[in-house]
Design an enzyme around this catalytic site. Structure first.
Site: not given
Ligand SMILES: Cc1ncc(COP(=O)(O)O)c(C=O)c1O
Length: 378
Positions: A185
């Protein structure tokens, strides 16, 4: 012996500053529920222009908590984008609701507000808008239709730290939003996420829910409600502070790499580049995803690139066509034709803020060759 050049898909930018901040935390002995988390939250809130922020263990955890504060529950429907990461839909399922998918706009790959409106039923409780690949969704239209139908709106801004909608940062417009910090990210904490809100009441509830339902007042073993352990820790918050301190540099690096790809790939026949900014939408570059020309065999392109050391990813498979979604809800091809077509054609290329020009030229050259080799006329 000649070795093939290797170009990784992503790579975080961490340096001595993060090491220093992490060491400070380690030496302080305050590894969790300490002041570093408060500092990270305050800094983050300021950056996105929201009055309150609650850091959590992941973006997924943040989305789950916002479904709870929105009152999502058993028997409800929650509308979201099929062209997203599974967490955008899973967050509703955790609370016993059913995901409903509305199709996306071909240019932005974000939810088409007209499709969302058409998907609303008497069971709809909330809409989870997604700023996919850092391109802001149609925030005003989506929020207006949620207001009209008395629905909650949640902004899945997990990929969009630094994006701007109608001139102001995503996060500042009033909707509760979630940002995520996995290592690919815009900023990373290893694992981690944060919820931003404009409501003090919601913020207090989020802090309780992430901390096993403990209230602000009350003892360690007093639990006011059903909660979760969705806490971030101070070590990760320290990494996050180091990242926020160089956010401008990180974002500028990503934008420069994207601009170079635009130049290098602009002339390739039939290749569609990521949607350009316009007056309302300013992307924060998260990944660089192209749509291959129709008729090109994507698997062959991936194999050709891989054979020459260029890592790619099939971003993003449609959520409704994942095995568990098909089994549980009976979703099939044809439900969201635009998302399905784009999902079959899109491909993420190597992308990070310090990707060198020589590597980018190499990727572009290899991609050109791979496309020529992989064109299979219908
Ligand atoms: C659009 C979107 N929503 C939710 C998430 C979930 O984040 P995390 O991986 O920190 O749980 C991500 C991350 O990959 C994402 O790209």
């Amino acid at each position: 012996m000649t070795t093939t050049r290797q170009v990784p898909l992503a790579s975080p930018w961490l340096d001595e500053r993060e090491e220093e901040l992490v060491l400070e935390v380690l030496r302080s002995g305050r590894l969790s529920l300490g002041p570093t988390i408060d500092r990270f939250e305050e800094l983050f809130a300021e950056v996105v222009g929201a009055p309150y922020a609650a850091a959590v263990s992941s973006g997924t955890a943040g989305l789950h908590l916002l479904c709870i504060t929105a009152g999502v529950g058993s028997g409800d429907e929650v509308i979201t984008s099929p062209y997203s990461f599974v967490a955008s839909a899973n967050c509703a399922i955790y609370e016993g609701a059913s995901p409903v998918f509305a199709d996306v706009d071909r240019r932005t790959l974000n939810l088409d507000p007209a499709a969302v409106e058409a998907a609303i039923t008497s069971h709809t409780r909330a809409v989870v808008g997604v700023d996919i690949y850092g391109y802001p969704c149609e925030l005003d239209e989506l929020r207006a239709l949620c207001d009209r139908h008395d629905l909650a709106f949640i902004d899945d801004a997990c990929e969009a730290l630094g994006a701007r909608y109608k001139g102001a940062p995503v996060g500042s417009h009033g909707a509760s939003a979630v940002f995520a910090f996995y290592p690919n990210k815009q900023i990373t904490t290893g694992e981690g996420g944060i919820v931003t809100t404009h409501s003090e009441e919601e913020w207090r509830l989020l802090r309780s829910l992430r901390n096993q339902g403990r209230a602000d007042s009350g003892g360690w073993l007093d639990h006011a409600r059903l909660g979760f352990n969705y806490r971030i820790d101070d070590v990760r918050a320290a990494i996050g502070i180091g990242q926020l301190e160089k956010l401008d540099e990180l974002l500028a690096g990503r934008a420069a790499v994207a601009a170079r790809y635009n130049e290098l790939l602009g002339g390739i026949d039939g290749l569609e580049l990521p949607a350009a900014d316009d007056a309302d939408h300013e992307r924060s570059w998260f990944v660089y995803v192209v749509a291959l020309p129709p008729g090109v065999d994507r698997e062959r392109v991936i194999a050709e690139l891989d054979g020459r050391g260029v890592q790619t990813a099939r971003y993003l498979p449609c959520i409704h066509l994942q095995a568990y979604m098909r089994e549980r809800y009976g979703f099939r091809e044809g439900l969201c034709p635009v998302a399905e077509e784009m999902s079959a054609r899109t491909l993420a290329l190597p992308f990070h803020p310090r990707l060198g020009q020589d590597d980018q030229e190499y990727v572009a050259g290899v991609l050109r060759d791979a496309l020529t080799a992989s064109y299979s006329p219908a």
